[in-house]
Design a protein around this motif. Structure first.
Motif, mmCIF file in Angstrom:
data_model
loop_
_atom_site.group_PDB
_atom_site.id
_atom_site.type_symbol
_atom_site.label_atom_id
_atom_site.label_comp_id
_atom_site.label_asym_id
_atom_site.label_seq_id
_atom_site.Cartn_x
_atom_site.Cartn_y
_atom_site.Cartn_z
ATOM 1 N N PRO A 89 0.941 -8.521 0.651
ATOM 2 C CA PRO A 89 1.040 -8.584 -0.796
ATOM 3 C C PRO A 89 0.845 -7.207 -1.403
ATOM 4 C CG PRO A 89 -1.132 -9.332 -0.103
ATOM 5 C CD PRO A 89 -0.349 -9.086 1.148
ATOM 6 N N ALA A 90 1.450 -7.002 -2.578
ATOM 7 C CA ALA A 90 1.379 -5.689 -3.210
ATOM 8 C C ALA A 90 1.255 -5.823 -4.712
ATOM 9 C CB ALA A 90 2.643 -4.892 -2.886
ATOM 10 N N TYR A 91 0.408 -4.991 -5.292
ATOM 11 C CA TYR A 91 0.463 -4.769 -6.739
ATOM 12 C C TYR A 91 1.446 -3.636 -6.940
ATOM 13 C CZ TYR A 91 -4.103 -7.109 -7.559
ATOM 14 O OH TYR A 91 -5.127 -8.003 -7.655
ATOM 15 N N VAL A 92 2.417 -3.839 -7.800
ATOM 16 C CA VAL A 92 3.337 -2.746 -8.114
ATOM 17 C C VAL A 92 3.241 -2.485 -9.607
ATOM 18 C CG1 VAL A 92 5.714 -1.930 -8.040
ATOM 19 C CG2 VAL A 92 4.891 -3.474 -6.261
ATOM 20 N N PHE A 93 2.993 -1.252 -9.969
ATOM 21 C CA PHE A 93 2.941 -0.876 -11.387
ATOM 22 C C PHE A 93 4.130 0.008 -11.685
ATOM 23 C CE2 PHE A 93 -1.258 -2.288 -10.532
ATOM 24 C CZ PHE A 93 -1.614 -2.948 -11.707
ATOM 25 N N ILE A 141 -9.738 -11.912 2.977
ATOM 26 C CA ILE A 141 -8.303 -11.597 2.793
ATOM 27 C C ILE A 141 -8.208 -10.254 2.083
ATOM 28 C CG2 ILE A 141 -6.171 -12.301 1.615
ATOM 29 C CD1 ILE A 141 -7.147 -15.231 2.002
ATOM 30 N N ASN A 142 -7.444 -9.369 2.653
ATOM 31 C CA ASN A 142 -7.396 -8.000 2.121
ATOM 32 C C ASN A 142 -6.794 -7.972 0.713
ATOM 33 O OD1 ASN A 142 -7.746 -5.277 2.090
ATOM 34 N ND2 ASN A 142 -6.150 -4.800 3.601
ATOM 35 N N LEU A 143 -7.186 -6.945 -0.034
ATOM 36 C CA LEU A 143 -6.581 -6.737 -1.354
ATOM 37 C C LEU A 143 -5.145 -6.254 -1.163
ATOM 38 C CD1 LEU A 143 -9.581 -4.886 -3.027
ATOM 39 C CD2 LEU A 143 -8.888 -7.270 -3.367
ATOM 40 N N PRO A 144 -4.294 -6.499 -2.153
ATOM 41 C CA PRO A 144 -2.909 -6.023 -2.029
ATOM 42 C C PRO A 144 -2.838 -4.494 -1.971
ATOM 43 C CG PRO A 144 -3.119 -7.629 -3.820
ATOM 44 C CD PRO A 144 -4.512 -7.282 -3.383
ATOM 45 N N ASN A 145 -1.835 -4.005 -1.283
ATOM 46 C CA ASN A 145 -1.518 -2.567 -1.388
ATOM 47 C C ASN A 145 -1.159 -2.267 -2.834
ATOM 48 O OD1 ASN A 145 -1.734 -2.253 1.347
ATOM 49 N ND2 ASN A 145 0.475 -2.257 1.732
ATOM 50 N N VAL A 146 -1.324 -1.014 -3.224
ATOM 51 C CA VAL A 146 -0.987 -0.653 -4.607
ATOM 52 C C VAL A 146 0.142 0.379 -4.595
ATOM 53 C CG1 VAL A 146 -1.857 0.277 -6.778
ATOM 54 C CG2 VAL A 146 -3.375 -1.076 -5.312
ATOM 55 N N TYR A 147 1.195 0.064 -5.290
ATOM 56 C CA TYR A 147 2.362 0.961 -5.379
ATOM 57 C C TYR A 147 2.606 1.323 -6.846
ATOM 58 C CZ TYR A 147 3.610 -0.716 -0.676
ATOM 59 O OH TYR A 147 3.610 -1.048 0.667
ATOM 60 N N PHE A 148 3.218 2.477 -7.054
ATOM 61 C CA PHE A 148 3.595 2.887 -8.409
ATOM 62 C C PHE A 148 5.068 3.279 -8.410
ATOM 63 C CE2 PHE A 148 3.883 5.715 -12.078
ATOM 64 C CZ PHE A 148 3.234 4.932 -13.036
ATOM 65 N N VAL A 149 5.803 2.778 -9.396
ATOM 66 C CA VAL A 149 7.227 3.147 -9.531
ATOM 67 C C VAL A 149 7.342 4.044 -10.750
ATOM 68 C CG1 VAL A 149 9.592 2.298 -9.800
ATOM 69 C CG2 VAL A 149 7.870 0.825 -8.772
ATOM 70 N N ASP A 150 7.745 5.292 -10.556
ATOM 71 C CA ASP A 150 7.814 6.179 -11.724
ATOM 72 C C ASP A 150 9.125 5.977 -12.480
ATOM 73 O OD1 ASP A 150 9.787 7.605 -10.446
ATOM 74 O OD2 ASP A 150 8.444 9.195 -9.766
ATOM 75 N N LYS A 151 9.270 6.754 -13.582
ATOM 76 C CA LYS A 151 10.434 6.576 -14.474
ATOM 77 C C LYS A 151 11.756 6.697 -13.741
ATOM 78 C CE LYS A 151 9.411 9.668 -17.445
ATOM 79 N NZ LYS A 151 8.898 10.543 -18.471
ATOM 80 N N ARG A 192 6.109 4.702 -4.782
ATOM 81 C CA ARG A 192 5.212 5.323 -3.799
ATOM 82 C C ARG A 192 3.973 4.466 -3.586
ATOM 83 N NH1 ARG A 192 4.383 8.733 -8.403
ATOM 84 N NH2 ARG A 192 2.231 8.417 -9.137
ATOM 85 N N LEU A 193 3.519 4.490 -2.332
ATOM 86 C CA LEU A 193 2.296 3.770 -1.980
ATOM 87 C C LEU A 193 1.122 4.607 -2.451
ATOM 88 C CD1 LEU A 193 0.738 1.543 -0.414
ATOM 89 C CD2 LEU A 193 0.918 2.990 1.614
ATOM 90 N N GLU A 194 0.232 4.009 -3.247
ATOM 91 C CA GLU A 194 -0.908 4.762 -3.779
ATOM 92 C C GLU A 194 -2.193 4.417 -3.043
ATOM 93 O OE1 GLU A 194 -1.303 5.682 -7.926
ATOM 94 O OE2 GLU A 194 -0.056 7.178 -6.937
ATOM 95 N N ARG A 195 -2.273 3.187 -2.533
ATOM 96 C CA ARG A 195 -3.552 2.807 -1.918
ATOM 97 C C ARG A 195 -3.313 1.623 -0.996
ATOM 98 N NH1 ARG A 195 -8.397 2.458 -0.096
ATOM 99 N NH2 ARG A 195 -10.205 2.256 -1.452
ATOM 100 N N ASN A 196 -3.860 1.690 0.207
ATOM 101 C CA ASN A 196 -3.945 0.455 0.984
ATOM 102 C C ASN A 196 -5.378 0.286 1.460
ATOM 103 O OD1 ASN A 196 -3.605 2.547 2.843
ATOM 104 N ND2 ASN A 196 -3.043 1.083 4.422
ATOM 105 N N TYR A 197 -5.826 -0.930 1.452
ATOM 106 C CA TYR A 197 -7.227 -1.225 1.755
ATOM 107 C C TYR A 197 -7.357 -1.557 3.228
ATOM 108 C CZ TYR A 197 -7.692 -1.154 -3.236
ATOM 109 O OH TYR A 197 -7.674 -0.750 -4.538
ATOM 110 N N THR A 198 -8.538 -1.280 3.761
ATOM 111 C CA THR A 198 -8.726 -1.407 5.204
ATOM 112 C C THR A 198 -9.976 -2.234 5.498
ATOM 113 O OG1 THR A 198 -10.156 0.506 5.258
ATOM 114 C CG2 THR A 198 -7.789 0.924 5.528
ATOM 115 N N TYR A 199 -10.221 -2.416 6.777
ATOM 116 C CA TYR A 199 -11.422 -3.125 7.227
ATOM 117 C C TYR A 199 -12.681 -2.448 6.671
ATOM 118 C CZ TYR A 199 -14.848 -4.961 10.564
ATOM 119 O OH TYR A 199 -15.948 -5.539 11.135
ATOM 120 N N ASP A 200 -12.658 -1.121 6.547
ATOM 121 C CA ASP A 200 -13.840 -0.422 6.000
ATOM 122 C C ASP A 200 -14.107 -0.832 4.547
ATOM 123 O OD1 ASP A 200 -14.672 0.891 8.196
ATOM 124 O OD2 ASP A 200 -13.516 2.717 7.796
#
Ligand SMILES: Cc1ncc(COP(=O)(O)O)c(C=O)c1O
Length: 407
Positions: free
Chosen positions: A12-16, A369-379, A384-392
Motif C-alpha cells: 500500500p502507498a500514500y501518494v501525494f 501491518i506496516n505503514l504505507p510507503n509514501v510517494y510524492f508526484v510533483d507538478k 518519487r518514493l519519499e519514505r518506506n517504513y521498516t521493521y525498525d
C-alpha cells in the motif's frame, strides 16, 4: 492520476500530488486575500514536511496543537512566518518551548488564563478560545460547541471569570473559535459571529484579532455561501476593527492524497464478495471512527452517485459488487460496499482518493501491518518514493530497538 494504476510503486502507498494541492492552496489563498483574512494552515490534518514546504508561499503561518507541531512549523518557516498555538492541554513545562517557537498562543479555559498568563509575557500574543454555544455539527463527538464541550469557554463563563479577574483582560489580545467540522456552508458561521458580536461586542472592541478556526470544505462552497463568509468576516473587521485569521486544515490537503492498494484475495459467495486489500483501516482510521463514511474509490459506481444522469442509467445488475476490506484481524476492518464495471482480480490496484487529510497523521501499525510507503508526484508528473517504513520503525512503536540485529 491514471498513472497510479501502472507506476512502479509498491502498495500500500500514500501518494501525494502537487497539482491538486496547489489548486486548493490557490483557492483558499484567494478567498483569504479577497476578504483581507490572514491564512494559516492547521497542521493537524497532515504534517508531512514535503507538503508543508509547498505551502510556504501561500500561507502566513501554521496553526499548531502541540510542541512537536510548533517545532516543525518553526523549522520550516524560519523567522519569516507566524506560529499559532491552540490546545486544551497546555502543560507548564511546555511554556519555555512555546515562548521560543510561537507568536500566538490561545488559552482554553479560565484556569489556563489565570495560571499561565503570568508565564507568557514578552513577544507572545495571548488569545482565549470561546465556545459560542451554537452547535453546527450533528454528531456530538465532533461538535466543538456541544454543551459538554471542553473546547473553549462558554461566553457566560468567560464573563464571570472576567468579573473576578479583570486585571487579566489587558493581557489578552485576541479571541479564537473553531466551531465546525466538514462544513459545506457559511450560514452557521455568520450566525455564530453575529451572536458573539451581540454577546461580547464590548470585549471584542478591546481586542486586536479574531481567529475563526477551520472546519470547512472550501472546495464545495458556492458564491451564495461565500457571501455569508464575507458578511461574517466583515462584521468582525468593520464593527470591531479586528484582524481576522482563518486556519483551515483538511480542505487544503484532502484532494492531494491517494491511497493505492492491491487486491490480495477475493472471498465469499458470488453475490456478496469481499475483496481483501493490502491496506487496512489502520491507514485511514476515520473510516472506522465516522460510522457513515465510505471512502471514495476510483472506478466505483458510488463515485458518480451524485451525477443524476449517470444515476438514471444505473442498473444494479450491470455491476460487480464487493465489500472492500482490510488486511487486519479486526472483523470491522471494512471500507464499505462498492460496485465496479468489471470483476476485480487478485493483484489489481485500487485507488482511494481524497485521502490527504487525517489519514497519515492517524495511521498506526495494529497487527504489525506496516505503514504505507509514501510517494510524492510533483507538478511535472514525476513520482518519487519519499519514505518506506521498516521493521525498525515497527520496533520503535513497540518501545524497542534493535542493535546489530538483536533486541
Ligand atoms: C482549533 C482547530 N483549528 C483548526 C482545525 C482544522 O479543522 P479542519 O481540518 O476541519 O479544517 C481544527 C480541527 O480539529 C481545530 O481543532
Amino acid at each position: 492520476m491514471e498513472q497510479l494504476y501502472t507506476a512502479q510503486l509498491e502498495t500500500p502507498a500514500y501518494v501525494f500530488a502537487e497539482e491538486p494541492l496547489l489548486e486548493s492552496l490557490d483557492r483558499v489563498k484567494s478567498i483569504a486575500s479577497d476578504n483581507r483574512c490572514h491564512f494559516l494552515y492547521s497542521m493537524k490534518s497532515l504534517e508531512y514536511p514535503t507538503v508543508l514546504k509547498k505551502m510556504l508561499n501561500h500561507v502566513e503561518g501554521f496553526a499548531a496543537s502541540s510542541v512537536f507541531e510548533a517545532r516543525l512549523a518553526r523549522e520550516l518557516l524560519g523567522s519569516s512566518g507566524t506560529v499559532h498555538y491552540t490546545t486544551p492541554g497546555i502543560r507548564s513545562r511546555d511554556i519555555p518551548e512555546i515562548l521560543e517557537l510561537c507568536d500566538y498562543v490561545t488559552l482554553n479555559s479560565g484556569n489556563h488564563w489565570r495560571r499561565l498568563t503570568p508565564h507568557l509575557q514578552g513577544h507572545i500574543k495571548i488569545g482565549l478560545r470561546i465556545n459560542p454555544g451554537i452547535s453546527l455539527v450533528g454528531d456530538e463527538r465532533y461538535d466543538p460547541c456541544s454543551s459538554s464541550s471542553r473546547l473553549g469557554m462558554h461566553i457566560p463563563e468567560f464573563r464571570a471569570h472576567l468579573r473576578k479577574n479583570i486585571q487579566l483582560l489587558p493581557h489578552i489580545s485576541g479571541i479564537h473559535m473553531h466551531t465546525n467540522c466538514e462544513g459545506r456552508d457559511f450560514g452557521g458561521l455568520l450566525k455564530t459571529v453575529e451572536k458573539v458580536s451581540r454577546d461580547m461586542g464590548d470585549i471584542l472592541n478591546d481586542m486586536e484579532w479574531f481567529n475563526i478556526g477551520g472546519g470547512y470544505f472550501f472546495e464545495y462552497i458556492n458564491d451564495e455561501e461565500m457571501e455569508h463568509f464575507r458578511s461574517a468576516v466583515d462584521l468582525l473587521q468593520r464593527r470591531h476593527n479586528l484582524t481576522v485569521f482563518m486556519e483551515p486544515g483538511g480542505t487544503i490537503v484532502r484532494s492531494s492524497g491517494y491511497i493505492v492498494a492491491s487486491v490480495l484475495d477475493i472471498v465469499g459467495p458470488v453475490r456478496s464478495k469481499v475483496a481483501v486489500l493490502d491496506t487496512t483501516i489502520n491507514h485511514m482510521p476515520e473510516v472506522y471512527e465516522y460510522e457513515e463514511y465510505t471512502p471514495d474509490v476510483i472506478g466505483n459506481y458510488g463515485e458518480d452517485e451524485y451525477d443524476e444522469e449517470y444515476a438514471a442509467d444505473y442498473d444494479d445488475d450491470d455491476y460487480y459488487h464487493y465489500t472492500l476490506a482490510g488486511a487486519s484481524c479486526l472483523a470491522g476492518d471494512q471500507f464499505g460496499e462498492y460496485a465496479f464495471e468489471e470483476p476485480l482480480k487478485i493483484g489489481q490496484r485500487l485507488i482511494f482518493r481524497n485521502m490527504g487529510a487525517y489519514t497519515m497523521v492517524k495511521s498506526h501499525m495494529f497487527n504489525g501491518i506496516n505503514l504505507p510507503n509514501v510517494y510524492f508526484v510533483d507538478k511535472s508528473g514525476e513520482l518519487r518514493l519519499e519514505r518506506n517504513y521498516t521493521y525498525d520503525d515497527f520496533l520503535n512503536r513497540c518501545s524497542a530497538h534493535s542493535t546489530n540485529g538483536s533486541l
